[in-house]
Scaffold this active site. Sequence first.
Site, PDB file in Angstrom:
ATOM      1  N   TYR A  83      12.696  18.213 -31.082  1.00  0.00           N
ATOM      2  CA  TYR A  83      12.206  19.098 -32.094  1.00  0.00           C
ATOM      3  C   TYR A  83      10.903  18.405 -32.632  1.00  0.00           C
ATOM      4  O   TYR A  83       9.861  18.895 -33.044  1.00  0.00           O
ATOM      5  CB  TYR A  83      12.981  19.178 -33.271  1.00  0.00           C
ATOM      6  CG  TYR A  83      12.636  20.067 -34.359  1.00  0.00           C
ATOM      7  CD1 TYR A  83      12.527  21.316 -34.316  1.00  0.00           C
ATOM      8  CD2 TYR A  83      12.041  19.211 -35.595  1.00  0.00           C
ATOM      9  CE1 TYR A  83      11.852  21.921 -35.279  1.00  0.00           C
ATOM     10  CE2 TYR A  83      11.459  19.932 -36.485  1.00  0.00           C
ATOM     11  CZ  TYR A  83      11.534  21.367 -36.655  1.00  0.00           C
ATOM     12  OH  TYR A  83      10.966  22.000 -37.608  1.00  0.00           O
ATOM     13  N   HIS A 169      15.372  13.617 -24.107  1.00  0.00           N
ATOM     14  CA  HIS A 169      15.896  12.664 -25.120  1.00  0.00           C
ATOM     15  C   HIS A 169      15.802  11.318 -24.490  1.00  0.00           C
ATOM     16  O   HIS A 169      16.843  10.974 -23.691  1.00  0.00           O
ATOM     17  CB  HIS A 169      17.250  13.070 -25.480  1.00  0.00           C
ATOM     18  CG  HIS A 169      17.357  14.442 -26.389  1.00  0.00           C
ATOM     19  ND1 HIS A 169      17.197  14.206 -27.823  1.00  0.00           N
ATOM     20  CD2 HIS A 169      17.412  15.746 -26.205  1.00  0.00           C
ATOM     21  CE1 HIS A 169      17.281  15.379 -28.281  1.00  0.00           C
ATOM     22  NE2 HIS A 169      17.343  16.184 -27.398  1.00  0.00           N
ATOM     23  N   GLU A 171      16.812   8.396 -25.760  1.00  0.00           N
ATOM     24  CA  GLU A 171      17.609   7.662 -26.305  1.00  0.00           C
ATOM     25  C   GLU A 171      18.857   7.949 -25.580  1.00  0.00           C
ATOM     26  O   GLU A 171      20.014   7.097 -25.832  1.00  0.00           O
ATOM     27  CB  GLU A 171      17.819   7.943 -27.986  1.00  0.00           C
ATOM     28  CG  GLU A 171      18.545   9.308 -28.214  1.00  0.00           C
ATOM     29  CD  GLU A 171      17.400  10.391 -28.176  1.00  0.00           C
ATOM     30  OE1 GLU A 171      16.460  10.155 -27.576  1.00  0.00           O
ATOM     31  OE2 GLU A 171      17.793  11.638 -28.852  1.00  0.00           O
ATOM     32  N   GLY A 225      39.446  -6.139 -41.188  1.00  0.00           N
ATOM     33  CA  GLY A 225      38.411  -5.081 -40.557  1.00  0.00           C
ATOM     34  C   GLY A 225      37.148  -5.802 -40.274  1.00  0.00           C
ATOM     35  O   GLY A 225      36.756  -7.154 -40.814  1.00  0.00           O
ATOM     36  N   VAL A 226      36.363  -5.394 -39.403  1.00  0.00           N
ATOM     37  CA  VAL A 226      35.137  -6.192 -38.871  1.00  0.00           C
ATOM     38  C   VAL A 226      33.996  -6.420 -40.034  1.00  0.00           C
ATOM     39  O   VAL A 226      33.546  -7.478 -39.981  1.00  0.00           O
ATOM     40  CB  VAL A 226      34.562  -5.265 -37.568  1.00  0.00           C
ATOM     41  CG1 VAL A 226      33.269  -5.927 -37.222  1.00  0.00           C
ATOM     42  CG2 VAL A 226      35.774  -5.088 -36.446  1.00  0.00           C
ATOM     43  N   SER A 228      34.188  -6.351 -43.411  1.00  0.00           N
ATOM     44  CA  SER A 228      34.588  -7.209 -44.478  1.00  0.00           C
ATOM     45  C   SER A 228      34.488  -8.826 -43.886  1.00  0.00           C
ATOM     46  O   SER A 228      34.462  -9.649 -44.370  1.00  0.00           O
ATOM     47  CB  SER A 228      35.791  -6.949 -45.335  1.00  0.00           C
ATOM     48  OG  SER A 228      37.070  -6.989 -44.501  1.00  0.00           O
ATOM     49  N   LYS A 367      26.957  -0.921 -36.513  1.00  0.00           N
ATOM     50  CA  LYS A 367      28.219  -1.605 -36.108  1.00  0.00           C
ATOM     51  C   LYS A 367      27.994  -2.423 -35.053  1.00  0.00           C
ATOM     52  O   LYS A 367      28.479  -3.601 -35.234  1.00  0.00           O
ATOM     53  CB  LYS A 367      29.428  -0.400 -35.682  1.00  0.00           C
ATOM     54  CG  LYS A 367      30.777  -0.870 -35.847  1.00  0.00           C
ATOM     55  CD  LYS A 367      31.361  -0.954 -37.232  1.00  0.00           C
ATOM     56  CE  LYS A 367      32.768  -1.239 -37.036  1.00  0.00           C
ATOM     57  NZ  LYS A 367      33.447  -1.161 -38.459  1.00  0.00           N
TER      58      LYS A 367
END
Lengths: 511, 326
Positions: A83, A169, A171, A225-226, A228, A367
């Site tokens: 787009y 695309h 990516e 968790g990762v 924290s 992440k």
Amino acid sequence: MEHQKVLVLDFGGQYNQLIARRVRDLNVYCDLMPFGMTAEEIRKYDPIGIIFTGGPNSVYGENAPHISAEILRLGIPVLGICYGCQLIAYTLGGKVEHAETSEYGKRSFTFGKQSAISAGIPQTSICWMSHTDRVTQPPAGFETYASTESCPVAVFGNETEKIYGVQFHPEVVHSEYGNKLLENFLYRVCGAKGDWTTANFVAEQVAALKAKLGGKKVLCAMSGGVDSAVAAALVHRAAGDGLTCVFVDHGLLRKYEADEVMEVFRNQLGMNLIKADAGERFLGKLAGVSEPEQKRKIIGAEFIKVFESEAKKIGAVDFLVQGTIYPDVIESGKGNSAVIKSHHNVGGLPSVVDFKEIVEPLRDLFKDEVRRVGTELGLPDSVVLRQPFPGPGLAIRIMGEVTEEKLETLRDADYILRDEIAKAGLNREIWQYFAVITNSKTVGVQGDFRTYENVIALRAVTSVDAMTADWARIPYEILEKISVRIINEVKGANRIVYDVTSKPPATIEWE
Amino acid sequence: MQNNKRPETMKRIANETLAQDFIDEQVEEIRAQVGNKKVLLALSGGVDSSVVAALLIKAIGKQLVCVHVNHGLLRKGEPEQVVEVFRNQMNANLVYVDAAERFLGKLAGVSEPEKKRKIIGAEFIRVFEEEARKQEGIEFLAQGTIYPDILESDGVKAHHNVGGLPEDLKFELVEPLKLLFKDEVRVVGKALGLPDGMVYRQPFPGPGLGVRCLGAITRERLEAVRESDAILREEFSKNGLEGKVWQYFTAVPDFRSVGVKNGARTYAFPVIIRAVNTVDAMTATVEDVPFALLQHITKRITEEVEGVNRVLYDLTPKPCGTIEWE
């Protein structure tokens, strides 16, 4: 922290975060911002390049997002994708038309003319297309560089203006040389230096945090968790003993998890870590409750109460650390041009802690970058590669009422699943995998006896962003191994089912 | 044939010619045994009772009274097939009893599997008995007893497929298949012109879908079992697994989970798929259904079956899990 920045303008395409991650992976910092930024705002932001993402609209559509041509005259290099590519042509007076059939999937494309963004890419290679509209004539002063059988202008651009459009695309991994094209744009067109690296990030962050947190009292809630864990480790480097971490063990964690948190953070890293053993308290509150929403509410409220009583013992602090990461920031800024609200990922905690300011050292990271920072900080794989785990923990993987007996059965079954997935070397390619204990019992035979025990469901999914997920095609021999082990080794389980539903129509978790 | 022992000289009925010989011989024997009297048969639509029916129709035509009790727990299309094949094509004397409401009423709120089975079994006998009493002059009861039934009961006692009829309804038994093995029954059925769908039908429990609608039966979940089972059978048949996989079916448990449809939250039942292979039904292994097919079936079930948002594939071998869920 000064490093070069690229601006990724979001026009609503499904791969937009992926574009930003690819740029970051090429060691260039970028921000994903809503498309409505003005030329003036962009000038102030001062990027070395701009990328327009794809999006679901047609440039001629009624509510199609448009841009001011001024943005294309700032002298900042631009790359338009899908787009974004049509938008460049439309804005500068080229022609965009609706094709009769959509072009979707892998296509072979050929460069007719070389340019800065095609360096090192073979004349013909595979790209990944997903579009119906297409550019049929580039704007005046622009040249067509490549085409496919059904797309006459697959890549076009203007070398002097440093503006390029690609219909496919780059990516997406299916575009063979997509990453090379992005790299060319960043390094050959925008003049990127590659100053965004994990080591640089850690060094800069630690220095900045030292300046800010030195000699102050800092508090962090750790879930295991990762996010924290990495946030705490990073802040610990800067604040040392000034940091106190509170780890609320609600008794709903997976097997060995609570012990591992203590081992890594208190024993190995020498952190000031307080563990609140609240297992019995949570189980007591959950007795007789089987409605999922009610379970979540009870756990959330109880968690805050336990944390509050620990925080009171510590008293007033200067800073509260939160493991907010970049996707949280993007989410909360959606549809709210350029204004990015602070995202509180531990809902309700700030209200019970006496603090002056929130510190979110990971708010610029995706992440996978958080995981890399964790590794850079010396955290073990078991912490860094930990799967996403819901706040209410195993409670929402127990259908119906939560009891100690069911928790035990589930923990053991879940542990076998994780163990076998790791042994099979599948733990990196599967996004999330866990066991669920249903509230259905069935008949079975064990030895010569009739049994009447729980049904355990195994869930394993692959996903890029958790918005959609596909059930993992784990080979049957591994599934069989897992089932047989669970039936033989776990008390209270006699039947195993594998969830073969994608999201949608199911969700990843069951409750 | 009074003797319950298969003679060692008896050839395995493996082809059309041997089947035809058997049929001719049985037609003679049945006519000799029955004369001009009437014979009653509970016709479930399963392989054994269907072959017995076809054989008796050939031998004595309308002297046979077939009673088909539709307890509402049959698979999709089955009662219709029984009517089509026996009443329309074979012109049989068929009494079709629609007892679905009656069974569902008795089963309402009953979740214990053994209790469900007992209710279904007892109700079946009662319905059959009522129909038997409406008939005049019945002296014989035909049964689809086959040789494994005889072997299981030591070859001594007669094995009653329809047990539990009251004392005053004592009929003389007609059991033309009692020396045949299952594969022979199928060959004979084919020779009698029964459709493949009936002759190669998978084993199906007496309580039917009642034990696959887990826990207390509700209409909503019963329909979900029936519709998902039809999709599974259709896809297995289209993809060459029919006849290759020994038994396959779906079950719907009594719990729900969260899902998402058109951006909105759903809270619906899962469908469990069971597909197993066995040599002797004592042990069973799970069929490795190709993942692409499994995905296709899941997609169809979640899109076409009302109230379902998740599909689970049963990985449990027997032992430890039984083939059926209840």
